[in-house]
Design a protein around this motif. Sequence first.
Motif, short mmCIF file in Angstrom:
data_model
loop_
_atom_site.label_atom_id
_atom_site.label_comp_id
_atom_site.label_asym_id
_atom_site.label_seq_id
_atom_site.Cartn_x
_atom_site.Cartn_y
_atom_site.Cartn_z
N TYR A 36 -15.18 41.41 -38.24
CA TYR A 36 -15.12 42.03 -39.57
C TYR A 36 -15.80 43.41 -39.55
O TYR A 36 -15.29 44.37 -40.12
N SER A 37 -16.93 43.52 -38.85
CA SER A 37 -17.62 44.82 -38.79
C SER A 37 -16.77 45.86 -38.06
O SER A 37 -16.80 47.04 -38.41
N HIS A 79 -11.23 39.94 -45.24
CA HIS A 79 -12.56 39.33 -45.18
C HIS A 79 -12.48 37.84 -45.55
O HIS A 79 -11.93 37.49 -46.58
N GLU A 91 -18.01 37.54 -37.71
CA GLU A 91 -18.69 38.63 -38.43
C GLU A 91 -18.59 39.95 -37.67
O GLU A 91 -18.44 41.01 -38.26
N GLU A 92 -18.66 39.88 -36.35
CA GLU A 92 -18.52 41.08 -35.52
C GLU A 92 -17.12 41.67 -35.68
O GLU A 92 -16.96 42.88 -35.82
N SER A 103 -14.93 34.05 -45.35
CA SER A 103 -16.24 33.47 -45.13
C SER A 103 -16.14 32.47 -43.98
O SER A 103 -15.15 31.74 -43.87
#
Length: 157
Positions: free
Chosen positions: A107-108, A122, A104-105, A124
């Motif tokens: 992706y940010s 992106h 998730e980091e 999941s």
Amino acid sequence: MSEWPVEIIRFSQRSVPIFIHLAAAGKGMAPFICRGYGYRLDTESDWIWLYILKSQWLRLHDYMKHGREMSALLTSGIDNESYQFKGRFIDSRPLTKKDVFILEEQYSWVTGHIPGLAPVIHVSPSECMAVGLQIRSVFLQTPGPGTGSLVMERGVK
């Protein structure tokens, strides 16, 4: 265990998008290359965990039957600083909570630096798994005069 080179530690701590390509080859087989979506470097064990799609693992798994050698190219999405990690496949597993946080980091960081690319890459965490590589050597792949030079070598049994 010998100390890790400062450039590898610094690279692994950068808060920038890292683009990953994992490759494997088996005797008499065409090379298999897939995209990674995140990674975690474990300097204590000389392992690198690469996050790939479960669907990619189905194909990669066939290569692990014929040979356990793999390589991963990690490239900064900001300035193309790149390193190729070569070694031996050691394990596959579901993502841990720490892996999910890292995914998730990553992706940010893509969203912050290259927002137009974010929807394309992106994934999941439920679509991914971790593949472990015991590092034998690391090569500089950043374009320039040092491209291809050995940065680090480990004795892998």
